[in-house]
Structures are given as structure tokens and as C-alpha cells.
Design a protein around this motif. Structure first.
Motif, PDB file in Angstrom:
ATOM      1  N   SER A   1       6.812   4.619   3.448  1.00  0.00           N
ATOM      2  CA  SER A   1       6.277   3.274   3.258  1.00  0.00           C
ATOM      3  C   SER A   1       4.987   3.303   2.457  1.00  0.00           C
ATOM      4  CB  SER A   1       6.047   2.611   4.619  1.00  0.00           C
ATOM      5  OG  SER A   1       5.588   1.284   4.463  1.00  0.00           O
ATOM      6  N   GLN A   2       4.121   4.279   2.742  1.00  0.00           N
ATOM      7  CA  GLN A   2       2.859   4.404   2.018  1.00  0.00           C
ATOM      8  C   GLN A   2       3.107   4.725   0.548  1.00  0.00           C
ATOM      9  OE1 GLN A   2       0.109   7.068   3.927  1.00  0.00           O
ATOM     10  NE2 GLN A   2      -1.512   6.740   2.419  1.00  0.00           N
ATOM     11  N   MET A   3       4.090   5.579   0.285  1.00  0.00           N
ATOM     12  CA  MET A   3       4.410   5.929  -1.103  1.00  0.00           C
ATOM     13  C   MET A   3       4.952   4.712  -1.853  1.00  0.00           C
ATOM     14  SD  MET A   3       6.115   9.676  -0.368  1.00  0.00           S
ATOM     15  CE  MET A   3       6.405  10.168  -2.084  1.00  0.00           C
ATOM     16  N   LEU A   4       5.820   3.949  -1.211  1.00  0.00           N
ATOM     17  CA  LEU A   4       6.376   2.762  -1.863  1.00  0.00           C
ATOM     18  C   LEU A   4       5.307   1.700  -2.096  1.00  0.00           C
ATOM     19  CD1 LEU A   4       9.850   2.438  -0.089  1.00  0.00           C
ATOM     20  CD2 LEU A   4       9.399   3.139  -2.452  1.00  0.00           C
ATOM     21  N   ASP A   5       4.349   1.589  -1.176  1.00  0.00           N
ATOM     22  CA  ASP A   5       3.242   0.640  -1.382  1.00  0.00           C
ATOM     23  C   ASP A   5       2.536   0.920  -2.710  1.00  0.00           C
ATOM     24  OD1 ASP A   5       3.581  -0.788   0.958  1.00  0.00           O
ATOM     25  OD2 ASP A   5       2.096   0.376   2.091  1.00  0.00           O
ATOM     26  N   LEU A   6       2.322   2.188  -3.006  1.00  0.00           N
ATOM     27  CA  LEU A   6       1.599   2.558  -4.228  1.00  0.00           C
ATOM     28  C   LEU A   6       2.368   2.176  -5.483  1.00  0.00           C
ATOM     29  CD1 LEU A   6       0.278   6.047  -3.101  1.00  0.00           C
ATOM     30  CD2 LEU A   6      -1.109   4.015  -3.577  1.00  0.00           C
ATOM     31  N   ILE A   7       3.697   2.162  -5.399  1.00  0.00           N
ATOM     32  CA  ILE A   7       4.512   1.808  -6.556  1.00  0.00           C
ATOM     33  C   ILE A   7       4.690   0.300  -6.682  1.00  0.00           C
ATOM     34  CG2 ILE A   7       6.791   2.057  -7.622  1.00  0.00           C
ATOM     35  CD1 ILE A   7       7.088   4.730  -6.227  1.00  0.00           C
TER      36      ILE A   7
ATOM     37  N   SER B   1      -0.623  -6.462  -5.955  1.00  0.00           N
ATOM     38  CA  SER B   1      -1.999  -6.911  -5.734  1.00  0.00           C
ATOM     39  C   SER B   1      -3.005  -5.797  -6.007  1.00  0.00           C
ATOM     40  CB  SER B   1      -2.177  -7.420  -4.299  1.00  0.00           C
ATOM     41  OG  SER B   1      -2.045  -6.355  -3.368  1.00  0.00           O
ATOM     42  N   ASP B   2      -2.522  -4.547  -6.095  1.00  0.00           N
ATOM     43  CA  ASP B   2      -3.389  -3.410  -6.421  1.00  0.00           C
ATOM     44  C   ASP B   2      -3.549  -3.362  -7.937  1.00  0.00           C
ATOM     45  OD1 ASP B   2      -4.663  -1.019  -6.818  1.00  0.00           O
ATOM     46  OD2 ASP B   2      -3.270   0.197  -5.633  1.00  0.00           O
ATOM     47  N   LYS B   3      -4.558  -4.012  -8.441  1.00  0.00           N
ATOM     48  CA  LYS B   3      -4.716  -4.158  -9.888  1.00  0.00           C
ATOM     49  C   LYS B   3      -4.935  -2.824 -10.596  1.00  0.00           C
ATOM     50  CE  LYS B   3      -4.170  -8.524  -9.529  1.00  0.00           C
ATOM     51  NZ  LYS B   3      -2.842  -9.095  -9.885  1.00  0.00           N
ATOM     52  N   ASP B   4      -5.375  -1.806  -9.855  1.00  0.00           N
ATOM     53  CA  ASP B   4      -5.597  -0.507 -10.477  1.00  0.00           C
ATOM     54  C   ASP B   4      -4.280   0.241 -10.693  1.00  0.00           C
ATOM     55  OD1 ASP B   4      -7.410   1.411 -11.526  1.00  0.00           O
ATOM     56  OD2 ASP B   4      -7.212   2.610  -9.697  1.00  0.00           O
ATOM     57  N   ARG B   5      -3.244  -0.094  -9.885  1.00  0.00           N
ATOM     58  CA  ARG B   5      -1.990   0.656  -9.956  1.00  0.00           C
ATOM     59  C   ARG B   5      -0.753  -0.215 -10.113  1.00  0.00           C
ATOM     60  NH1 ARG B   5      -5.161   3.524  -6.472  1.00  0.00           N
ATOM     61  NH2 ARG B   5      -5.493   5.699  -7.094  1.00  0.00           N
ATOM     62  N   ALA B   6      -0.909  -1.490 -10.286  1.00  0.00           N
ATOM     63  CA  ALA B   6       0.257  -2.379 -10.419  1.00  0.00           C
ATOM     64  C   ALA B   6       0.781  -2.301 -11.853  1.00  0.00           C
ATOM     65  CB  ALA B   6      -0.121  -3.811 -10.046  1.00  0.00           C
TER      66      ALA B   6
END
Length: 375
Positions: free
Chosen positions: A259-265, A269-274
Motif C-alpha cells: 500500500s505504501q509503495m502504491l501511494d508513492l505512484i 496530491s503529492d506534487k513532488d512525485r505525482a
């Protein structure tokens, strides 16, 4: 009488890599491909694997070259053949091939010179690869060859702030994009169209990896294996052991980690990684279908990958996504790194973008004749 002194021999280092000669490791690996797939040939001088029918194929098709440092097998040598790459150029372990190697591969792929349909060249987004490709392509274009270059950066562990002008590292996203681009090349499409699809798919792919350890190089002196502290994993570790986002201890459950890995992808709302343009992180509207790739970083078994695939599929369904295609296996490894990577490709919406969703899946489903792709 003076006491007799004895000099203790230094402790023996544990052998990490099961190889013959470190200096010949790349040649051994690539020669081995020609035994597995007799439709391939190997140019030892330039460390280039290519399809046997390349001179004939190149007359009326766009050709495609993948290049990278060794140590990531089967990428790209295992993906040379029908409906995939025309050639692969290898550097030494974790080192870019030289500009001379890349230029020679371009010449091999365009025997008709300026009359050829052109060549798409792809690599991961690493400084050495970019510099050597730039030198080779400048030389090739001055000599009249038609070339399009696409470096791919899909690692969401590297955000915009950290990546700066360099951008994200390349992991396994280029394989996803090449699958469709090479299928179009096999159909006889133009270099412009092949490159358009390559760059479109690459712009809609994200990858995150996690590993228990870094890697030791199989050089002439056996190197010490760099390990993390006990009961620790590193989220976002790079393909060459570059530092990741964070070290996590104790190790979370597979469900929590997935779940944490998928959140990053997926988290828009994460403008640094979206990086992937989904319409929403949860229950997106017209872009809720994806292709997923589970990659072994070297020593992770298919059984472990299958469990991660099961968990990721269930997690994506809860978020309102549908996995339309799935593949897993050792695709882009890092020697014997113990870890796993998740790659997500956002399929085009029904309305289409650079291509329609139906065409994207059709190209993905094209049968290939290569060593490493699982269909």
C-alpha cells in the motif's frame, strides 16, 4: 630463545558471485543468449546483441536499440527479437557503453544509411548513458543517419525537488513503453509514430522499488557485500544501490508495504512525485485502467512476486482501479539484489490520447519471440 611468531593468514572473503572471470562476465552472459535463442547474433567487439535478420528487417522497418550497463540482465539482451528490440548494446557492469559502441549499433541498424527508416534509441535516465548517447547521436546525425533518442525516468522515489534538471532514474518503465513502440516498428510504422508512442507511454509510467540489501560488484577483487541493518528494508533504493527514500525497521507487513509503495505512484496530491496524470488517486474517472509489472531485482522468487501482485491487485481495486494486464519476473535486475519493484502504466482513457486504450492493449498483447518476456 626468542619466541617464534606466526603470521595469521587474512580471513577468506565470502564469494558473492558465481562467475568464471569478472572481466568476461558480460561476454559470457551475452554469448549465452545466442545459445538460448539461435535467431540472435553477438558482436563481441562492441558488446552488441542483434537479431539475425537485422540487415533485411532494417530495409523497410524502423529499428530499435536499447542500451545499458551490464548487471541488469535480462534487460535489454533478453528482449531482442521479433516484435521487440532490434539490438542491445551493453556496457561493463553498471557502466554505460561507450559512444563508439552506440554509434556502431546505429550503423548496424541502418545499413542503407539515409535511405533507412530510422532508429529509436532508448536507455534509462542516467548521466553517463545520456552523455555517451549524445556523443554517438551527434556523430550519427552528422553522417546522415536518422535517430530519435528517448531516455526514460520512471522512479517515483526521486521527486521533482531532488531530481532537478536531471530528472528521475530509469528502472523498468522503458520495457513497458518499448513493448508498444517496438510492436509498431514491426508493423512498419514511421519513426515519428514509433517515437510518439514510446514517449507517451513513458510519460504515463511510474515505478517504486524496495530492497533488503545493496549489491557487490563482481570485479577482480571480491567486494564486501553492503548490507542494511538487521530487520531493515530500504524503500526507493536505486538500481545501482543508490540511497532510497527511507530505511524502514521493523519490516512492515507485505500488505502495508504494498500500500505504501502504491501511494508513492498514485497519490496525485503529492506534487513532488505525482508524475502520472491520473484524474484522481482514488476512483479516477476515465483513466482507471492500468497495466502492472512486478519486477524481481535479482534474487526475489516468482512466488514472492506473485504474492505482491495479489496484494497490489486487491489494493488497486479498493482504490477504484482495474488491472487489465499483469506480468512479473526477473526483468530488470541488479545483480543479486534482494528486492521487488512495482511498475504501473496508466492506460489511455476510452476517448484516447496519443493512442486509444484498445490499441494500447492490442500492442501489449502482440506476441514476441525473445528470451525474457513472459506472456
Amino acid at each position: 630463545m626468542a619466541a617464534e611468531t606466526q603470521t595469521k593468514p587474512p580471513p577468506a572473503k565470502e564469494t558473492f558471485h558465481f562467475i568464471n572471470d569478472p572481466a568476461e562476465a558480460i561476454n559470457d552472459a551475452l554469448v549465452g543468449l545466442t545459445y538460448l535463442k539461435p535467431s540472435l547474433s553477438y558482436n563481441r567487439e562492441y558488446k552488441t546483441v542483434y537479431r539475425n535478420d537485422l540487415p533485411t528487417f532494417a530495409r523497410d522497418h524502423v529499428t530499435t536499440i536499447g542500451f545499458a550497463g551490464g548487471g541488469h540482465e535480462p534487460m535489454f539482451g533478453g528482449f531482442v527479437g521479433h516484435n521487440f528490440l532490434s539490438a542491445y548494446v551493453s556496457g561493463n557492469v553498471f557502466a554505460s557503453p561507450t559512444a563508439a559502441q552506440i554509434f556502431e549499433a546505429i550503423k548496424m541498424c541502418q545499413p542503407e544509411g539515409s535511405k533507412s527508416m530510422g532508429t529509436l534509441i532508448v536507455c534509462g535516465n542516467y548521466t553517463g548513458d545520456i552523455l555517451n548517447a549524445g556523443l554517438a547521436i551527434t556523430r550519427a546525425q552528422a553522417a546522415g543517419y536518422k535517430v530519435h533518442f528517448t531516455p526514460v525516468g520512471d522512479d517515483v522515489a526521486v521527486g521533482r525537488k531532488k531530481g532537478g534538471k536531471v530528472g528521475r532514474r530509469g528502472l523498468s518503465g522503458h520495457l513497458v513503453a518499448l513493448k508498444g513502440a517496438c510492436a509498431l516498428a514491426q508493423r512498419g510504422e514511421s519513426l515519428e509514430r514509433v517515437a510518439e508512442v514510446m514517449e507517451y507511454v513513458a510519460g504515463n509510467v511510474g515505478t517504486i522499488g524496495v530492497a533488503f540489501d545493496r549489491v557487490a560488484l563482481p570485479n577482480a577483487t571480491i567486494t564486501d557485500l553492503q548490507t542494511l541493518p538487521p530487520a531493515t528494508i530500504e524503500l526507493g533504493m536505486g538500481a545501482h544501490g543508490e540511497p532510497g527514500l527511507q530505511q524502514i525497521s521493523p519490516v512492515p507487513s507485505p500488505e502495508s508495504l504494498t500500500s505504501q509503495m502504491l501511494d508513492l505512484i498514485l497519490d496525485i496530491s503529492d506534487k513532488d512525485r505525482a508524475f502520472i496524470p491520473f484524474s484522481a488517486s482514488s476512483h479516477p474517472s476515465a483513466d482507471n485502467e492500468v497495466v502492472m509489472l512486478l519486477n524481481s531485482l535479482g534474487s526475489t522468487s516468482d512466488g514472492v512476486l506473485a504474492r505482491f501482485a495479489e496484494l497490489a491487485n486487491a489494493d488497486l481495486e479498493k482504490r477504484g482501479f482495474k488491472v487489465r494486464r499483469l506480468t512479473l519476473g526477473p526483468l530488470v535486475t541488479s545483480l543479486k539484489m534482494s528486492g521487488v519493484g512495482i511498475t504501473i502504466w496508466r492506460l489511455p482513457p476510452d476517448s484516447g490520447e496519443a493512442m486509444s486504450r484498445a490499441q494500447a492493449l492490442e500492442l501489449w498483447d502482440e506476441q514476441v519471440d525473445v528470451v525474457a518476456w513472459r506472456q
